[in-house]
Design a protein around this motif. Structure first.
Motif, short mmCIF file in Angstrom:
data_model
loop_
_atom_site.label_atom_id
_atom_site.label_comp_id
_atom_site.label_asym_id
_atom_site.label_seq_id
_atom_site.Cartn_x
_atom_site.Cartn_y
_atom_site.Cartn_z
N LYS A 28 0.80 -1.20 0.00
CA LYS A 28 0.00 0.00 0.00
C LYS A 28 0.85 1.27 0.00
O LYS A 28 0.40 2.33 -0.41
CB LYS A 28 -0.92 0.01 1.22
CG LYS A 28 -2.06 -1.02 1.12
CD LYS A 28 -2.95 -0.92 2.34
CE LYS A 28 -4.17 -1.82 2.20
NZ LYS A 28 -5.05 -1.39 1.10
N ALA A 29 2.05 1.19 0.46
CA ALA A 29 2.90 2.37 0.56
C ALA A 29 3.64 2.66 -0.74
O ALA A 29 3.95 3.82 -1.03
CB ALA A 29 3.89 2.20 1.71
N ILE A 30 3.93 1.66 -1.51
CA ILE A 30 4.71 1.84 -2.73
C ILE A 30 3.78 1.71 -3.93
O ILE A 30 3.10 0.68 -4.09
CB ILE A 30 5.85 0.82 -2.81
CG1 ILE A 30 6.81 1.00 -1.62
CG2 ILE A 30 6.59 0.98 -4.14
CD1 ILE A 30 7.88 -0.06 -1.55
N ARG A 31 3.76 2.75 -4.77
CA ARG A 31 2.93 2.74 -5.99
C ARG A 31 3.80 3.14 -7.19
O ARG A 31 4.56 4.12 -7.12
CB ARG A 31 1.77 3.72 -5.88
CG ARG A 31 0.74 3.33 -4.84
CD ARG A 31 -0.01 2.10 -5.28
NE ARG A 31 -1.07 1.74 -4.31
CZ ARG A 31 -1.88 0.73 -4.44
NH1 ARG A 31 -1.77 -0.07 -5.48
NH2 ARG A 31 -2.80 0.47 -3.51
N ILE A 32 3.70 2.38 -8.25
CA ILE A 32 4.42 2.69 -9.49
C ILE A 32 3.38 3.11 -10.53
O ILE A 32 2.49 2.33 -10.88
CB ILE A 32 5.23 1.48 -9.98
CG1 ILE A 32 6.30 1.09 -8.94
CG2 ILE A 32 5.87 1.80 -11.33
CD1 ILE A 32 7.09 -0.14 -9.30
N ILE A 33 3.51 4.36 -11.00
CA ILE A 33 2.57 4.92 -11.97
C ILE A 33 3.19 4.82 -13.36
O ILE A 33 4.31 5.30 -13.58
CB ILE A 33 2.24 6.38 -11.64
CG1 ILE A 33 1.75 6.50 -10.19
CG2 ILE A 33 1.22 6.93 -12.62
CD1 ILE A 33 0.51 5.70 -9.89
N PRO A 34 2.52 4.19 -14.33
CA PRO A 34 3.09 4.10 -15.69
C PRO A 34 3.08 5.45 -16.41
O PRO A 34 2.40 6.40 -16.00
CB PRO A 34 2.17 3.08 -16.38
CG PRO A 34 0.89 3.14 -15.63
CD PRO A 34 1.24 3.50 -14.21
N GLN A 35 3.81 5.47 -17.52
CA GLN A 35 3.90 6.70 -18.30
C GLN A 35 2.54 7.04 -18.91
O GLN A 35 1.76 6.16 -19.26
CB GLN A 35 4.96 6.53 -19.42
CG GLN A 35 5.22 7.77 -20.24
CD GLN A 35 5.87 8.87 -19.42
OE1 GLN A 35 6.64 8.57 -18.49
NE2 GLN A 35 5.56 10.11 -19.73
N ALA A 36 2.27 8.36 -19.06
CA ALA A 36 1.03 8.88 -19.64
C ALA A 36 -0.18 8.51 -18.80
O ALA A 36 -1.28 8.31 -19.32
CB ALA A 36 0.84 8.42 -21.08
N SER A 37 0.03 8.39 -17.51
CA SER A 37 -1.07 8.12 -16.59
C SER A 37 -0.89 9.00 -15.36
O SER A 37 0.20 9.53 -15.09
CB SER A 37 -1.12 6.64 -16.16
OG SER A 37 -1.34 5.81 -17.28
N ALA A 38 -1.97 9.17 -14.64
CA ALA A 38 -1.94 9.97 -13.41
C ALA A 38 -2.86 9.33 -12.39
O ALA A 38 -3.88 8.72 -12.76
CB ALA A 38 -2.35 11.41 -13.68
#
Length: 349
Positions: A28-38
């Motif tokens: 829950k603490a670590i999130r990886i957001i892909p490119q061209a996303s928010a």
């Protein structure tokens, strides 16, 4: 030994629970957001921040990540919409909208369903724009309709964090009866244009042919004029030469009268001559010949009385016709005239 076994089992369970808790907390603490996303993060139910592409850390059990939002330009094709034109015809129009989310927070909190909102807004705007045009203008003014739709949609969706890039009309389908009428009209228009082009070609061909005939006639007339001028110059030169030769020869009256009588029968030549007029100069010519022969006879008589030979008394005259010669030469002329004509006569008469 039993107490030791129970304690070991409890310890293992506690360790497993702690490991699971740690893994869950890290997840829950670590999130990886892909490119061209928010991603929009809420802390205790309130907007906290927007996650950018890459590695992001959250506070477990306090921060909550909402579903990711695609920041790429999206293409949505809406189903056909019935639209009434200005001339009260119902047409079916398919639209395609190109839009992009520029603000994830506004797209999340300013509108509940931005995709449905864009569809409904495009439909209502399309009806407003096309409703002020007739069918022919709607079919031929797609660029104008697209521009108006894009401007209205971009202004309305700006506060939603959405930018509308393009709006295209994919198809405009009028009723079948109108389509048949349009096909007949287009067929008649094409036939009219074909007839006009054929007539223009015929006209141009006639103009070119007339121009060619005119130039040919002009050139022919110029050639005839030059030929006539050259012919007249040649005849004038021949007449001048003959005139000069006659004057240099100095012919006497007897020779001129004889030549006149030789030319006179040519007046009666031709099968169409039925009546001809004897020139008044004929009597003068006969008189000149008679006088010439009279002078010659007087000269010969005087020479005979004086004993001079006739050959030396007067020069030999050219072969001249006798008194019967004029009548003989004029007889064919008189024979060509009708017997009942009052003008029938001969030079001998």
């Amino acid at each position: 030994m039993n107490d030791f076994s129970v304690g070991s089992v409890i310890a293992i369970i506690v360790v497993v629970i702690v490991v699971i808790f740690v893994i869950t907390t890290l997840a829950k603490a670590i999130r990886i957001i892909p490119q061209a996303s928010a991603g929009v993060v809420e802390r205790l139910g309130k907007y906290h921040k927007t996650l950018t592409p890459g590695l992001n850390l959250l506070v477990p059990f306090i921060d909550r990540l909402r579903p990711l939002i695609d920041l790429r330009e999206q293409v949505v094709s809406f189903p056909p919409q019935p639209v009434i034109t200005e001339d009260n015809l119902v047409v079916s129009i398919d639209t395609v909208v190109f839009f992009q989310v520029t603000d994830a927070r506004a797209a999340t909190y300013e509108i509940a369903n931005y995709l449905g909102a864009v569809e409904q807004l495009a439909t209502t705007t399309l009806r407003n724009v096309v409703g002020g045009l007739n069918l022919e203008e709607a079919l031929t003014s797609r660029d104008e309709i697209n521009s108006k739709l894009r401007i209205v949609l971009d202004e309305a969706t700006g506060k939603w964090g959405i930018r509308v890039g393009r709006v295209e009309l994919k198809a405009i389908d009028p009723p079948l009866s109108i389509q048949d009428s349009m096909e007949k009209q287009m067929r008649a228009e094409r036939e009219r244009r074909a007839v006009i082009l054929t007539a223009e070609g015929t006209k141009q061909s006639a103009i070119l042919s007339a121009e060619g005939h005119r130039q040919s006639a002009i050139l022919s007339a110029e050639g005839d004029a030059k030929a006539a001028v050259l012919r007249a110059e040649g005849e004038a030169s021949a007449i001048t030469t003959v005139f000069d030769a006659i004057h240099r020869g100095k012919p006497d009256q007897m020779l001129l009268a004889y030549q006149y009588l030789q030319t006179l029968p040519k007046l009666a030549e031709g099968s169409a001559n039925k009546l001809w007029v004897i020139p008044s100069e004929l009597t003068e010519a006969l008189k000149g010949i008679g006088q010439a022969f009279g002078d010659r006879g007087a000269a010969m008589a005087a020479a005979a009385s004086a004993g001079v030979p006739a050959a030396s008394a007067a020069p030999a005259a050219p072969a001249a016709p006798t008194a019967s010669a004029p009548a003989a030469s004029a007889a064919p002329l008189a024979s060509s005239a009708p017997e009942s004509s009052p003008a029938e006569t001969t030079p001998g008469a």
